[in-house]
Design an enzyme around this catalytic site. Structure first.
Site, short mmCIF file in Angstrom:
data_model
loop_
_atom_site.label_atom_id
_atom_site.label_comp_id
_atom_site.label_asym_id
_atom_site.label_seq_id
_atom_site.Cartn_x
_atom_site.Cartn_y
_atom_site.Cartn_z
N TYR A 202 3.45 40.33 -2.01
CA TYR A 202 3.16 40.91 -3.00
C TYR A 202 1.60 41.80 -2.72
O TYR A 202 1.30 42.63 -3.58
CB TYR A 202 3.15 39.85 -3.73
CG TYR A 202 4.35 39.37 -4.47
CD1 TYR A 202 5.50 40.05 -4.40
CD2 TYR A 202 4.66 37.89 -4.38
CE1 TYR A 202 6.59 39.41 -4.47
CE2 TYR A 202 5.58 37.03 -4.47
CZ TYR A 202 6.85 38.49 -5.22
OH TYR A 202 8.08 37.58 -5.40
N ASN B 189 3.90 29.67 -0.87
CA ASN B 189 4.90 30.07 -0.78
C ASN B 189 4.06 31.71 0.19
O ASN B 189 4.00 33.25 -0.42
CB ASN B 189 5.69 30.92 -1.57
CG ASN B 189 7.27 31.83 -1.45
OD1 ASN B 189 7.16 32.06 0.02
ND2 ASN B 189 8.13 32.04 -1.78
N LYS C 261 0.75 43.17 0.13
CA LYS C 261 1.16 44.32 0.29
C LYS C 261 1.05 45.04 -0.52
O LYS C 261 0.97 46.18 -0.04
CB LYS C 261 2.12 43.27 1.16
CG LYS C 261 2.45 45.44 2.13
CD LYS C 261 4.02 44.63 3.24
CE LYS C 261 4.68 44.79 2.53
NZ LYS C 261 6.03 44.09 4.05
N GLY D 56 13.77 43.33 0.40
CA GLY D 56 12.69 42.64 -1.04
C GLY D 56 12.16 44.45 -1.05
O GLY D 56 11.57 44.21 -2.59
N ILE E 79 12.25 37.65 -7.40
CA ILE E 79 13.17 38.37 -5.93
C ILE E 79 13.36 37.75 -4.92
O ILE E 79 12.41 37.26 -4.18
CB ILE E 79 11.89 39.55 -6.23
CG1 ILE E 79 12.48 40.81 -4.96
CG2 ILE E 79 10.58 38.56 -5.94
CD1 ILE E 79 11.38 41.91 -4.86
N TYR E 80 14.66 37.89 -4.19
CA TYR E 80 15.66 37.28 -3.29
C TYR E 80 16.07 37.63 -2.71
O TYR E 80 17.43 38.39 -3.15
CB TYR E 80 16.15 35.47 -3.88
CG TYR E 80 15.45 34.13 -4.03
CD1 TYR E 80 14.64 33.47 -3.58
CD2 TYR E 80 14.69 34.66 -5.14
CE1 TYR E 80 14.20 32.71 -3.87
CE2 TYR E 80 13.71 34.05 -6.17
CZ TYR E 80 13.74 32.33 -4.86
OH TYR E 80 12.55 31.88 -5.54
#
Ligand SMILES: CC(C)(COP(=O)(O)OP(=O)(O)OC[C@H]1O[C@@H](n2cnc3c(N)ncnc32)[C@H](O)[C@@H]1OP(=O)(O)O)[C@@H](O)C(=O)NCCC(=O)NCCS
Length: 182
Positions: A143, A136, A145, A109, A97-98
């Site tokens: 994630y 990262n 969150k 995102g 997911i970028y």
């Protein structure tokens, strides 16, 4: 950010996928890795052969995030045998997911993630999981969150460099006829 669409990527768009894949990966990680490791990874992981395999694998789904006809991010989901690590066959993996850096913080995102979650509900996946580099921090925060928790680790090779990915998951519970995520 408004007016973003999330179309499925087709084989005809393989060059665009290669471009956004390489651009976002190097934007995110180039400054943290040696140039040789980066070049090797970008060459192999986004080769036309590899992307062709991914786009023609019926258990993988790839989507672009498009704003004003510009591709600004993408999402790759794996189901069943396409999952990169042995998990529950019915689980859903978010492999990539970028979003391009200049569009970070604008909930793009979040939209891509919502696409994955909608699909998880639709196929009644027991959980969504992913691997994220332990350094990262922004992605890990993103994630967390969204309700993901760490359940393991696995090694990840970037060029010659052995790194560690955290494995994170979010349970998707199905309640009677209506489906609800907790
Ligand atoms: C992780 C990622 C997909 C999140 O997407 P996003 O569209 O930025 O998501 P959000 O808009 O919800 O922003 C996430 C958080 O980062 C912060 N943020 C991100 N970019 C920012 C920027 N340029 N300026 C300020 N804040 C920023 C936001 O404040 C937000 O925190 P909040 O929800 O507490 O406000 C995106 O940052 C990304 O593509 N990162 C690089 C690729 C990557 O690491 N992918 C994951 C690999 S496993």
């Amino acid at each position: 950010m408004e007016g973003i669409i999330i179309p499925r990527v087709t084989l005809e768009e393989i060059k665009e996928l290669q471009e956004i894949g390489r651009a976002t990966f190097s934007e995110t990680f180039a400054h943290l890795n040696s140039q040789e490791d980066m070049q090797e990874y970008l060459k192999q992981s986004f080769s036309i052969e590899k992307l062709t395999d991914e786009l023609t694998n019926q258990d993988s789904l790839i989507y672009f995030a498009v704003a004003d006809e510009k591709i600004i991010g993408y999402l790759k989901i794996n189901l069943r045998q396409a999952q990169t690590e042995k998990q529950n066959n019915d689980a859903l993996e978010i492999e990539r997911i970028y979003v391009l850096k200049e569009f970070h913080g604008l909930k793009v995102g979040q939209l891509l993630y919502q696409k994955a979650l909608d699909l998880a509900y639709e196929i009644r996946a027991p959980y969504v999981w992913l691997g994220v580099w332990e350094e990262n921090y922004r992605a890990i925060k993103f994630y967390e969150k969204n309700g993901f928790t760490v359940f393991g680790k696995h090694p990840f090779k970037l060029g010659q460099d052995e790194q560690t990915d955290l494995l994170m998951k979010k349970i998707v519970t199905v309640v009677s006829e209506s489906k609800t995520a907790w």
